[in-house]
Design an enzyme around this catalytic site. Structure first.
Site, PDB file in Angstrom:
ATOM      1  N   ASP A   1       8.544   7.196   3.447  1.00  0.00           N
ATOM      2  CA  ASP A   1       8.745   5.919   4.147  1.00  0.00           C
ATOM      3  C   ASP A   1       9.337   4.879   3.196  1.00  0.00           C
ATOM      4  O   ASP A   1       8.716   3.866   2.873  1.00  0.00           O
ATOM      5  CB  ASP A   1       7.399   5.447   4.706  1.00  0.00           C
ATOM      6  CG  ASP A   1       7.544   4.232   5.610  1.00  0.00           C
ATOM      7  OD1 ASP A   1       8.662   3.986   6.101  1.00  0.00           O
ATOM      8  OD2 ASP A   1       6.533   3.530   5.811  1.00  0.00           O
TER       9      ASP A   1
ATOM     10  N   SER B   1       4.587  -4.736   5.966  1.00  0.00           N
ATOM     11  CA  SER B   1       5.243  -3.445   5.750  1.00  0.00           C
ATOM     12  C   SER B   1       6.528  -3.617   4.955  1.00  0.00           C
ATOM     13  O   SER B   1       7.290  -4.567   5.166  1.00  0.00           O
ATOM     14  CB  SER B   1       5.565  -2.784   7.092  1.00  0.00           C
ATOM     15  OG  SER B   1       4.406  -2.304   7.707  1.00  0.00           O
TER      16      SER B   1
ATOM     17  N   HIS C   1      10.330   2.785   7.900  1.00  0.00           N
ATOM     18  CA  HIS C   1       9.949   2.523   9.297  1.00  0.00           C
ATOM     19  C   HIS C   1      10.328   1.107   9.747  1.00  0.00           C
ATOM     20  O   HIS C   1      10.324   0.809  10.941  1.00  0.00           O
ATOM     21  CB  HIS C   1       8.450   2.798   9.506  1.00  0.00           C
ATOM     22  CG  HIS C   1       7.537   1.716   9.018  1.00  0.00           C
ATOM     23  ND1 HIS C   1       6.857   1.802   7.816  1.00  0.00           N
ATOM     24  CD2 HIS C   1       7.166   0.530   9.565  1.00  0.00           C
ATOM     25  CE1 HIS C   1       6.113   0.725   7.653  1.00  0.00           C
ATOM     26  NE2 HIS C   1       6.281  -0.067   8.705  1.00  0.00           N
TER      27      HIS C   1
END
Length: 809
Positions: A664, A759, A621
């Site tokens: 992801d 992230s 992502h």
């Protein structure tokens, strides 16, 4: 210390179950029992030694020891309940379960425990005496009934269970209060159930605990030696209301088992407290308000929150009124709240004061003070070592020196005040060959630690990428070893104590038959050179020319390679348990695989992990805004987000690969290889499909959002326990949103988590002597919220894909 750790052949045999003849024994490696009544006999195998114990007629054999190197068997009348235990090499202690148990099965005909009082509290009369009562049942008349001392027994197969003659002249006999063993029934919530039921309530066959198919899970028997996760038997390792198991049905992950409750009272659980000791599992105070000020909901109520932590499901946890309790092994007492918006919260319980730091009170199998990976070594025999290593040579965790669980011992700070016996750190209080510790595994009393001897000169750091070396044929002749030295073929021929080695073909001064040139033609047993024919974890050894010492280890150093070691920073990490949100600034360059992913002409927006000089792993992502590699660049070796200091490398991305499924995770290929330095070192990839054990302590790092708290702009770190998906997917946490390709980690109380900007970054877990990349920071419901742990891509599920992409490109 004239003995040595058990040989590899025996270890493999032990792991395979030892066969039916040894199922009735509890074995402990490295344990030596002092017994007054003992007999030494020859035995070629452990089973033969067990048979001689069973056949012994001069005394009741309760235990035996097997010394593998000289095939020596010692049968004994005593066991660890009656005699002290010391540590020793090359020995395994086997104790009959029946004489260790203080519970009964059925009517207790085979009970051989040491209870010696009746239900009414009257002391039992000895079976061998005739006063105050002339016995009908005596040791002479019933030699197989176990009529020893004044212990409760059932020589006449009485259906009411064990009994004894009493010392009260007015009462000839009375029954004893012996609890039922948890093999056919369960006490409390079945935390100690040891039976063999292996089907769920709906009749589905249980999956073996050692298997990861059809359901991958984190309840690994090797990581939870105290939980008795044998075969596919129903167990309760995580504080559920009753035993359960993963099922063999791919569509049904787990289910409870139907175990009947025992009819006798449960064994006593130890002292209770009005204050906080350890994790508060024995707290019985009356605090009924959470740390955040919410009033507790009654445990028997189902409003405003429905739950299964009820007095009926947890009958031994004293779930009275709405008092704070810890029925399920949480980190502290807690309760459901009367606020419909706050399901539960921890309570603030005053400490008892001298709280223990013993390993039995840690909230995870991995102690927070982990083995250092940078520049930790010992000199001489390590008596002066005062480092913080706490991992053994096989990767087991050390037991605290002040703890008596799982191993009782006399090597305490009080008895050895100058030995530096702090926490559970490796030490050498008794002048052994190197630092060691007692382990947290009940089956292995002690082991040497995973430490190297300090070299005279420091190893240079390579400044160019390299591939980890495999020893060649030429390497075998060098005077150093790789791994445990099984392939060592050098010419060292003296022990660590300087004693010359006995020739392998000789039988003087020590006779031996297992390790000779004839029996092991491929082990290189030439002359009297140090070798490791049995794959001993402690390295090459030899029989010695000292008639008083059978064998000893040799001082063979590890070979130095020109390659980098993945997962081993040159700067020791702080390993701070504090929050990322809120700030725990890391020591600069202590997490050298952390990268900053940036837009070509912009700032930091995601993290990532260097896994080889040319490859970075991140979250898919993070690449949503552009699929063009030229849009991104990678910063390596940085500590500050904005002010890039000396030694920082900035490399463009030449290719990017997104995992083709819904996972992801993505791979970035760098336009040029990173230069491996003290500040830039790759993390290790896990074994394919490896599952991190529940409650394993792991670390997250990143430059993400800190909500305006201290440390913004500096690399931060936090220690988080992994939460098994079974727990994480409960309704009150993430409600089934976590897939098998993901893992959870975090503190359920909140306050510590990864956040925006973290992230794609790493979740690394320490394993033996290095950090392994187990997770890629993916998603979460907010940052550091209570009951909402972070979710990470499970890297082990994608190792095959990662390696294939790297190989093709």
């Amino acid at each position: 210390m004239d003995h040595k750790e058990v040989v590899l052949l025996l270890l493999l045999f032990l792991k395979s179950g030892l066969g039916d003849s040894l199922d009735d024994y509890v074995n402990t490696q490295g344990a030596f029992l002092f017994s007054l009544s003992r007999k030494q006999v020859a035995a070629r195998s452990v089973e033969e030694c067990a048979a001689k114990c069973e056949a012994e007629t001069n005394f009741i054999c309760r235990a035996f020891q097997y010394h593998s190197k000289d095939q020596q068997c010692v049968v004994m009348a005593e066991n660890s309940k009656t005699s002290p235990i010391a540590r020793m090499r090359d020995v395994v202690l086997f104790e009959k379960r029946i004489y260790l148990s203080e519970c009964k099965t059925g009517n207790g005909k085979n009970y051989r425990g040491t209870t010696s009082k009746t239900k009414s509290g009257v002391i039992c009369q000895k079976w061998s005496v005739s006063s105050p009562h002339i016995p009908k049942y005596s040791p002479e008349k019933f030699p197989l009934a176990g009529l020893e001392e004044n212990y409760c027994r059932n020589p006449d197969n009485d259906e009411k269970g064990p009994w004894c003659y009493t010392t009260d002249p007015e009462t000839r006999f009375d029954y004893c209060d012996i609890p039922e063993c948890e093999d056919e029934c369960m006490h409390c919530s079945g935390e100690h159930y040891e039976g063999k039921i292996s089907k769920t309530m709906s009749g589905i066959e249980c999956q073996s605990w050692g298997s990861q198919s059809p359901h991958a899970h984190g309840y690994l028997p090797s990581k939870f030696p105290n939980k008795n996760l044998k075969m596919n038997y129903c167990r309760n390792p995580d504080g559920e209301p009753r035993p359960w198991c993963f099922t063999t049905d791919p569509n049904k992950r787990w289910e409870f088992c139907d175990i009947p409750r025992c009819t006798t009272p449960p064994p006593t659980s130890g002292p209770t407290y009005q204050c906080l000791k350890g994790r508060g599992e024995n707290y019985r105070g009356t605090v009924s308000v959470t740390a955040s000020g919410h009033t507790c909901q009654r445990w028997s109520a189902q409003s405003p929150h429905k739950h299964n932590r009820t007095p009926e499901n947890f009958p031994c946890k004293n779930l009275e009124e709405n008092y704070c309790r810890n029925p399920d092994g949480e980190t502290a007492p807690w309760c459901y709240t009367t606020d419909s918006e706050v399901r539960w919260d921890y309570c603030k319980i005053p400490s008892c004061g001298s709280s223990t730091t013993s390993t039995e009170y840690l909230d995870a199998p991995v102690p927070p003070e982990q083995t250092p990976v940078a520049q930790d070594c010992y000199r001489g025999n390590g008596e002066s070592y005062r480092g913080t290593s706490s991992t053994t040579i096989t990767g087991r965790k050390c037991q605290s020196w002040v703890s008596m669980t799982p191993h009782r011992h006399e090597k305490t700070p009080g008895n050895f005040p100058n030995a530096g016996l702090t926490m559970n750190y490796c030490r050498n209080p008794d002048a052994d060959k190197s630092p060691w510790c007692y382990t947290t595994d009940p089956r292995v009393r002690w082991e040497y630690c995973n430490l190297k001897k300090c070299s005279e000169t420091e190893q240079q750091v390579t400044n160019f990428p390299a591939i980890a070396q495999v020893p060649s044929v030429e390497d075998l002749s060098e005077d150093c070893m790789f791994g445990n030295g099984k392939r060592y073929r050098g010419k060292r021929a003296t022990t660590v104590a300087g004693v010359p080695c006995q020739e392998w073909a000789a039988q003087e001064p020590h006779r031996h038959s297992i390790f000779t040139p004839e029996t092991n033609p491929r082990a290189g047993l030439e002359k009297n050179y140090c070798r490791n024919p049995d794959g001993d974890d402690n390295g090459p050894w030899c029989y010695t020319t000292n008639p008083q010492k059978l064998f000893d280890y040799c001082d063979v150093p590890q070979c130095v390679t020109s390659s980098f070691d993945c997962g081993k920073p040159k700067v020791e990490p702080k390993k701070c348990p504090a929050r990322v949100v809120g700030g725990c600034v890391s020591i600069p360059h202590s997490w050298p695989w952390q990268i900053s992913l940036r837009h070509r002409y912009g700032g930091h927006f995601c993290g990532g992990t260097l896994i080889s000089p040319e490859w970075v792993l991140t979250a898919k992502h993070c690449l949503e805004k552009s699929s063009s590699p030229s849009s991104y660049k990678v910063i390596l070796g940085a500590h500050e987000e904005y002010h890039l200091g000396e030694g920082v490398q900035e490399i463009d991305v030449s290719k990017l690969f997104k995992e083709p499924s819904e996972a992801d995770i993505a791979l970035l290929k760098l336009s040029s290889p990173a230069i491996i330095t003290d500040k830039v070192i790759p993390a290790c990839l896990p074994t394919p499909n490896y599952v991190v054990a529940d409650r394993t302590a792991c670390y997250i790092t990143g430059w993400g959002e800190t909500k305006g708290t201290y440390g913004a702009g500096l690399l931060k770190e936090a220690r988080l326990p992994v939460i098994e998906n079974k727990v994480c997917n409960r309704y009150e946490y993430l409600g089934g949103k976590v897939s098998p390709n993901e893992l959870c980690a975090g503190h359920l109380a909140g306050g510590i988590d990864s956040c925006q900007g973290d992230s794609g970054g790493p979740l690394v877990c320490f394993e033996k002597d290095k950090y392994i990349l187990q997770g890629v920071t993916s998603w979460g419901l907010g940052c550091a919220l209570p009951n909402k742990p972070g979710v990470y891509v499970r890297v082990s599920r994608f190792v095959t894909w990662i390696e294939e992409i790297m190989r093709r490109n």
